[in-house]
Design an enzyme around this catalytic site. Structure first.
Site, PDB file in Angstrom:
ATOM      1  N   GLU A  46       0.852  -1.201   0.000  1.00 45.66           N
ATOM      2  CA  GLU A  46       0.000   0.000   0.000  1.00 45.66           C
ATOM      3  C   GLU A  46       0.878   1.238   0.000  1.00 45.66           C
ATOM      4  O   GLU A  46       1.757   1.384   0.846  1.00 45.66           O
ATOM      5  CB  GLU A  46      -0.868  -0.030   1.279  1.00 45.66           C
ATOM      6  CG  GLU A  46      -1.637   1.248   1.523  1.00 45.66           C
ATOM      7  CD  GLU A  46      -2.309   1.272   2.915  1.00 45.66           C
ATOM      8  OE1 GLU A  46      -2.626   0.211   3.480  1.00 45.66           O
ATOM      9  OE2 GLU A  46      -2.494   2.395   3.431  1.00 45.66           O
ATOM     10  N   ARG A  50       0.020  10.309   1.060  1.00 44.33           N
ATOM     11  CA  ARG A  50       0.413  11.333   2.037  1.00 44.33           C
ATOM     12  C   ARG A  50       1.521  12.209   1.494  1.00 44.33           C
ATOM     13  O   ARG A  50       2.048  13.061   2.210  1.00 44.33           O
ATOM     14  CB  ARG A  50       0.893  10.673   3.343  1.00 44.33           C
ATOM     15  CG  ARG A  50      -0.223   9.974   4.060  1.00 44.33           C
ATOM     16  CD  ARG A  50       0.220   9.331   5.350  1.00 44.33           C
ATOM     17  NE  ARG A  50      -0.702   8.275   5.677  1.00 44.33           N
ATOM     18  CZ  ARG A  50      -0.533   7.396   6.635  1.00 44.33           C
ATOM     19  NH1 ARG A  50       0.534   7.450   7.411  1.00 44.33           N
ATOM     20  NH2 ARG A  50      -1.429   6.470   6.847  1.00 44.33           N
ATOM     21  N   LYS A 134     -10.636  -2.594   6.776  1.00 45.48           N
ATOM     22  CA  LYS A 134      -9.407  -2.316   7.523  1.00 45.48           C
ATOM     23  C   LYS A 134      -9.843  -2.058   8.962  1.00 45.48           C
ATOM     24  O   LYS A 134     -10.840  -1.359   9.186  1.00 45.48           O
ATOM     25  CB  LYS A 134      -8.744  -1.082   6.915  1.00 45.48           C
ATOM     26  CG  LYS A 134      -7.666  -0.420   7.758  1.00 45.48           C
ATOM     27  CD  LYS A 134      -6.914   0.612   6.915  1.00 45.48           C
ATOM     28  CE  LYS A 134      -6.051   1.529   7.782  1.00 45.48           C
ATOM     29  NZ  LYS A 134      -4.849   2.020   7.119  1.00 45.48           N
TER      30      LYS A 134
HETATM   31  C1  3PG Z   1      -1.568   3.740   8.457  1.00 45.78           C
HETATM   32  O1  3PG Z   1      -2.506   3.880   7.699  1.00 45.78           O
HETATM   33  O2  3PG Z   1      -0.897   4.680   8.912  1.00 45.78           O
HETATM   34  C2  3PG Z   1      -1.202   2.360   8.784  1.00 45.78           C
HETATM   35  O3  3PG Z   1      -2.191   1.769   9.464  1.00 45.78           O
HETATM   36  C3  3PG Z   1       0.153   2.191   9.379  1.00 45.78           C
HETATM   37  O4  3PG Z   1       0.175   2.307  10.737  1.00 45.78           O
HETATM   38  P1  3PG Z   1       1.568   2.061  11.491  1.00 45.78           P
HETATM   39  O5  3PG Z   1       2.515   3.141  11.050  1.00 45.78           O
HETATM   40  O6  3PG Z   1       1.235   2.137  12.949  1.00 45.78           O
HETATM   41  O7  3PG Z   1       2.063   0.699  11.077  1.00 45.78           O
END
Ligand code: 3PG
Length: 216
Positions: A46, A50, A134
């Protein structure tokens, strides 16, 4: 719900069981990073929307590393979903669930895996016929215990648990009946990306994938 590429949300969840969640700042990192993860046994990743380069990263991976399934994360609106589909993402993941995004998902060519953290949000997703979700932020929202509790009323829902998942706890999540996969950034530390240390990233991926195979 199977979409244009012939890929369903269930295909994504069952292609894990670990999905790296990646922030790409330099588009030149996208292809070597995906190749490094593929070499480590990762089948799906994924790219979070961002950064301004996320869509380009998705495009490049789709074109140059077709063996890995690339999805777009941090989908916050129907516009994000549309942009992700246009860039070539095979699926989209959002941290939460809002009616306008659910409505947009019907119009788009790729499956949406929306984020939920409560029973009510889960019921909204169910009402929209979405059963692969999710669970976010997994650890902060109650971790393994809340997922076990949700199994009672919602045994048909399958989750990708993300948020606070680590090398230390990911197997506890994967052992749950309603968790098909886990996602997380621990597989792709930002400093390793910045250093272009692709072999370290292959190593982290291998470690995660091998440990899952041992315990399954
Ligand atoms: C997110 O969308 O930020 C993910 O769930 C990742 O989370 P993490 O950085 O705690 O693994």
């Amino acid at each position: 719900m199977i979409k244009k590429d012939g890929i369903s949300a269930l295909d994504v969840l069952t292609s894990g069981p670990v999905i790296p969640v990646i922030v790409v700042s330099n588009p030149d990192h996208a292809v070597p990073l995906a190749q490094a993860l593929l070499a480590g046994g990762i089948k799906v990743l994924e790219i979070t929307l961002r950064t301004t380069t996320a869509l380009e990263a998705i495009q490049r991976i789709r074109e140059k590393v077709p063996k890995i399934l690339v999805g777009a994360g941090t989908i916050l609106s129907g516009q994000d979903l549309h942009a992700a589909a246009e860039a070539g993402a095979s699926f989209a993941i959002s941290p939460g669930l809002i009616p306008s995004l659910l409505a947009a998902a019907y119009q788009e060519s790729i499956p949406l895996i929306p984020g939920v953290a409560t029973a009510s949000e889960l019921m909204m997703a169910r009402e929209a016929n979405l059963t692969e979700l999710k669970f976010f932020p997994a650890q902060a929202a109650g971790g393994v215990e809340i997922l076990q509790s949700l199994y009672g009323p919602f045994p048909q829902i399958k989750f990708c648990a993300t948020g606070g998942i680590t090398l230390q706890n990911y197997r506890e999540y994967l052992a749950l009946k309603n968790v098909a996969c886990v996602g997380g950034s621990w597989l792709v530390p930002s400093e390793k990306i910045a250093q272009e240390d692709w072999s370290a990233i292959t190593g982290l991926a291998q470690e995660a994938v091998t440990e899952v195979a041992k315990s399954s």
